[in-house]
Design an enzyme around this catalytic site. Structure first.
Site, PDB file in Angstrom:
ATOM      1  N   CYS A 146      -2.484   6.173  11.240  1.00  0.00           N
ATOM      2  CA  CYS A 146      -3.715   6.441  11.999  1.00  0.00           C
ATOM      3  C   CYS A 146      -3.494   6.536  13.510  1.00  0.00           C
ATOM      4  CB  CYS A 146      -4.782   5.403  11.672  1.00  0.00           C
ATOM      5  SG  CYS A 146      -4.180   3.721  11.548  1.00  0.00           S
ATOM      6  N   HIS A 239      -9.020   3.562  17.530  1.00  0.00           N
ATOM      7  CA  HIS A 239      -7.758   3.160  18.152  1.00  0.00           C
ATOM      8  C   HIS A 239      -7.665   3.796  19.547  1.00  0.00           C
ATOM      9  CE1 HIS A 239      -6.711   1.419  14.438  1.00  0.00           C
ATOM     10  NE2 HIS A 239      -5.758   2.225  14.022  1.00  0.00           N
TER      11      HIS A 239
HETATM   12  N1  LIG Z   1      -7.475   1.362   7.306  1.00  0.00           N
HETATM   13  C1  LIG Z   1      -7.013   2.413   7.976  1.00  0.00           C
HETATM   14  O1  LIG Z   1      -7.497   2.772   9.065  1.00  0.00           O
HETATM   15  C2  LIG Z   1      -5.861   3.220   7.421  1.00  0.00           C
HETATM   16  C3  LIG Z   1      -5.489   4.354   8.122  1.00  0.00           C
HETATM   17  C4  LIG Z   1      -4.459   5.158   7.639  1.00  0.00           C
HETATM   18  C5  LIG Z   1      -3.821   4.800   6.481  1.00  0.00           C
HETATM   19  N2  LIG Z   1      -4.178   3.679   5.805  1.00  0.00           N
HETATM   20  C6  LIG Z   1      -3.475   3.397   4.538  1.00  0.00           C
HETATM   21  O2  LIG Z   1      -4.390   3.609   3.459  1.00  0.00           O
HETATM   22  C7  LIG Z   1      -4.106   2.690   2.402  1.00  0.00           C
HETATM   23  C8  LIG Z   1      -5.365   1.852   2.131  1.00  0.00           C
HETATM   24  O3  LIG Z   1      -5.705   1.113   3.287  1.00  0.00           O
HETATM   25  P1  LIG Z   1      -7.052   0.262   3.377  1.00  0.00           P
HETATM   26  O4  LIG Z   1      -7.137  -0.099   4.801  1.00  0.00           O
HETATM   27  O5  LIG Z   1      -8.171   0.977   2.728  1.00  0.00           O
HETATM   28  O6  LIG Z   1      -6.668  -1.044   2.482  1.00  0.00           O
HETATM   29  P2  LIG Z   1      -7.646  -2.042   1.696  1.00  0.00           P
HETATM   30  O7  LIG Z   1      -8.975  -2.123   2.345  1.00  0.00           O
HETATM   31  O8  LIG Z   1      -6.868  -3.294   1.548  1.00  0.00           O
HETATM   32  O9  LIG Z   1      -7.825  -1.353   0.238  1.00  0.00           O
HETATM   33  C9  LIG Z   1      -6.770  -1.284  -0.689  1.00  0.00           C
HETATM   34  C10 LIG Z   1      -7.206  -0.543  -1.956  1.00  0.00           C
HETATM   35  O10 LIG Z   1      -6.080  -0.472  -2.847  1.00  0.00           O
HETATM   36  C11 LIG Z   1      -6.380  -1.146  -4.073  1.00  0.00           C
HETATM   37  N3  LIG Z   1      -5.201  -1.889  -4.528  1.00  0.00           N
HETATM   38  C12 LIG Z   1      -4.655  -3.001  -3.963  1.00  0.00           C
HETATM   39  N4  LIG Z   1      -3.584  -3.412  -4.692  1.00  0.00           N
HETATM   40  C13 LIG Z   1      -3.478  -2.552  -5.739  1.00  0.00           C
HETATM   41  C14 LIG Z   1      -2.605  -2.460  -6.860  1.00  0.00           C
HETATM   42  N5  LIG Z   1      -1.601  -3.325  -7.056  1.00  0.00           N
HETATM   43  N6  LIG Z   1      -2.806  -1.458  -7.755  1.00  0.00           N
HETATM   44  C15 LIG Z   1      -3.804  -0.550  -7.583  1.00  0.00           C
HETATM   45  N7  LIG Z   1      -4.677  -0.598  -6.534  1.00  0.00           N
HETATM   46  C16 LIG Z   1      -4.508  -1.568  -5.630  1.00  0.00           C
HETATM   47  C17 LIG Z   1      -7.529  -2.079  -3.765  1.00  0.00           C
HETATM   48  O11 LIG Z   1      -8.260  -2.318  -4.970  1.00  0.00           O
HETATM   49  P3  LIG Z   1      -8.982  -3.742  -5.304  1.00  0.00           P
HETATM   50  O12 LIG Z   1     -10.290  -3.757  -4.569  1.00  0.00           O
HETATM   51  O13 LIG Z   1      -9.157  -3.686  -6.784  1.00  0.00           O
HETATM   52  O14 LIG Z   1      -8.045  -4.808  -4.834  1.00  0.00           O
HETATM   53  C18 LIG Z   1      -8.324  -1.251  -2.744  1.00  0.00           C
HETATM   54  O15 LIG Z   1      -9.109  -0.297  -3.420  1.00  0.00           O
HETATM   55  C19 LIG Z   1      -2.901   1.872   2.851  1.00  0.00           C
HETATM   56  O16 LIG Z   1      -1.721   2.471   2.357  1.00  0.00           O
HETATM   57  C20 LIG Z   1      -2.977   1.958   4.369  1.00  0.00           C
HETATM   58  O17 LIG Z   1      -1.728   1.763   4.983  1.00  0.00           O
HETATM   59  C21 LIG Z   1      -5.191   2.887   6.234  1.00  0.00           C
END
Ligand SMILES: NC(=O)c1ccc[n+]([C@@H]2O[C@H](COP(=O)([O-])OP(=O)(O)OC[C@H]3O[C@@H](n4cnc5c(N)ncnc54)[C@H](OP(=O)(O)O)[C@@H]3O)[C@@H](O)[C@H]2O)c1
Length: 343
Positions: A146, A239
């Site tokens: 991001c 950011h």
């Molecule tokens: N937040 C940002 O601004 C941002 C920006 C760019 C990229 N990203 C990337 O996008 C991805 C998600 O980020 P996020 O911020 O949305 O994280 P998050 O809020 O922690 O959400 C994680 C998601 O993945 C699922 N998950 C966790 N462990 C899992 C497993 N073992 N098997 C299958 N599903 C699983 C969770 O499901 P449950 O609810 O069932 O646990 C939830 O739906 C990451 O790779 C992160 O690096 C994030």
């Protein structure tokens, strides 16, 4: 006709916004939502907290991401927002059959995977042809980290007009960038944390691939250096980045500002639905609360531009990390894929 979409990680910070934005899109239909085993089998209404959704969406049952979601769903594209440690296998397995547009870092630096910002390097989509040669019927396209997206959008017009030798950047990153369970309130309230695991490495490597050139089915990295120091601050979304750039040539501050202000890319030319009119907005003092929603969250805002020495400038750029830095970025990638007949 709309394209059928799956959202992997639909209960997370990024996934919930995916479901919201895709359910409002004229190009995509949410056909399947998945998360971890913990929430699989439950209804979306019991897990989605962030946005207002239709009853059709709220009544959907969450699938287990690690099971074969293609067995029961007719999917054209899977939008992925799952942790990188499980994304490696899940996304590669899916990409053998369908298109995957992902936010996770697992495959970003793979030789045959486009790391894409449609305004910056649309030609890198050509790597899908390399993927098809290994027998994939689908494809895998990644969007950058991001904070990298926000920075590189602002670097692209500078790179093209003046050349870039060196970049130093200090970030002030929002808490939503760490996901729902990322930082504790006791850690971040009344505080600044000058450390984000692995973030600096991503900011120092991804821009070189993004601004690299596609030659003979391979990306040749750009040759500038990037030094990054990443900090988490108590901002919800947006950011902010202080950038110190050394250019190959010596524009005036007005020429520098004009290059940013007038920048347009292929998404603007093609009029893709998620493309902001101006990818870079200029404001005297960019701030997350004031400017993160410009261009529906898809524009970054640059300002505080100052020439500090011959060839050297400092400026600030700010962008919405879960829209331009994540969900909107993936959807714009998918719109370009559709336009280029890769979907
Ligand atoms: N937040 C940002 O601004 C941002 C920006 C760019 C990229 N990203 C990337 O996008 C991805 C998600 O980020 P996020 O911020 O949305 O994280 P998050 O809020 O922690 O959400 C994680 C998601 O993945 C699922 N998950 C966790 N462990 C899992 C497993 N073992 N098997 C299958 N599903 C699983 C969770 O499901 P449950 O609810 O069932 O646990 C939830 O739906 C990451 O790779 C992160 O690096 C994030």
């Amino acid at each position: 006709m709309k394209l059928n979409a799956a959202v992997l990680g639909a209960t997370g910070m990024v996934g919930q916004r995916f479901v919201k934005m895709l359910s409002e899109s004229n190009w995509f239909e949410v056909e399947c939502i998945s998360a971890s085993k913990r929430t699989a089998g439950t209804r979306y209404r019991d897990n989605a907290l962030g946005f207002e959704y239709s009853d059709d969406i709220l009544d959907m049952t969450i699938e287990d991401t690690t099971k074969n979601i293609l067995k029961d769903h007719d999917i054209d594209i899977a939008f992925s927002a799952i942790p990188a440690d499980i994304a490696g296998k899940v996304e590669a397995d899916l990409a053998e059959k369908v298109a995957v547009a992902t936010n996770s870092a697992a495959h970003r630096m793979d030789d045959d995977v486009p790391l894409l910002i449609p305004e910056v390097n649309p030609d890198h989509l050509g790597l899908i042809d390399v993927q098809r040669k290994k027998g994939w019927e689908g494809s895998l396209v990644t969007n950058p980290n991001c904070s990298t997206i926000v920075m590189v959008l602002s670097l692209k017009p500078l790179y093209d007009a003046f050349g870039i030798k060196d970049i130093k950047v200090a970030t002030m990153q929002a808490v939503s960038g760490a996901g729902f369970t990322g930082v504790s309130s006791m850690g971040i309230l009344d505080n600044v944390i000058p450390y984000i695991g692995n973030e600096e490495h991503k900011m120092q490597t991804e821009p070189k691939k993004l601004l690299g050139s596609l030659e003979g089915g391979k990306i040749i990295d750009a040759s500038f250096n990037v030094t990054a120091l990443c900090t988490r601050v108590p901002v919800i979304d947006g950011h902010t980045e202080s950038i110190f750039v050394e250019l190959e040539s010596d524009p005036t501050a007005d020429e520098f500002t004009e290059a940013l202000r007038t920048f347009k890319g292929l998404p603007q030319e093609l009029n893709l639905p998620s493309a902001p009119k101006n990818p870079i907005e200029i404001r005297p003092v960019p701030q997350p609360r004031m400017h993160r929603d410009l261009g529906n969250g898809m524009a970054v805002t640059a300002g505080r531009i100052e020439k500090v020495a011959p060839n050297k400038f400092k400026y600030v750029v700010m962008g919405h990390n879960t829209i331009r830095g994540a969900v909107g970025a993936s959807i714009l990638n998918a719109e370009l894929m559709a336009e280029k007949k890769y979907l």
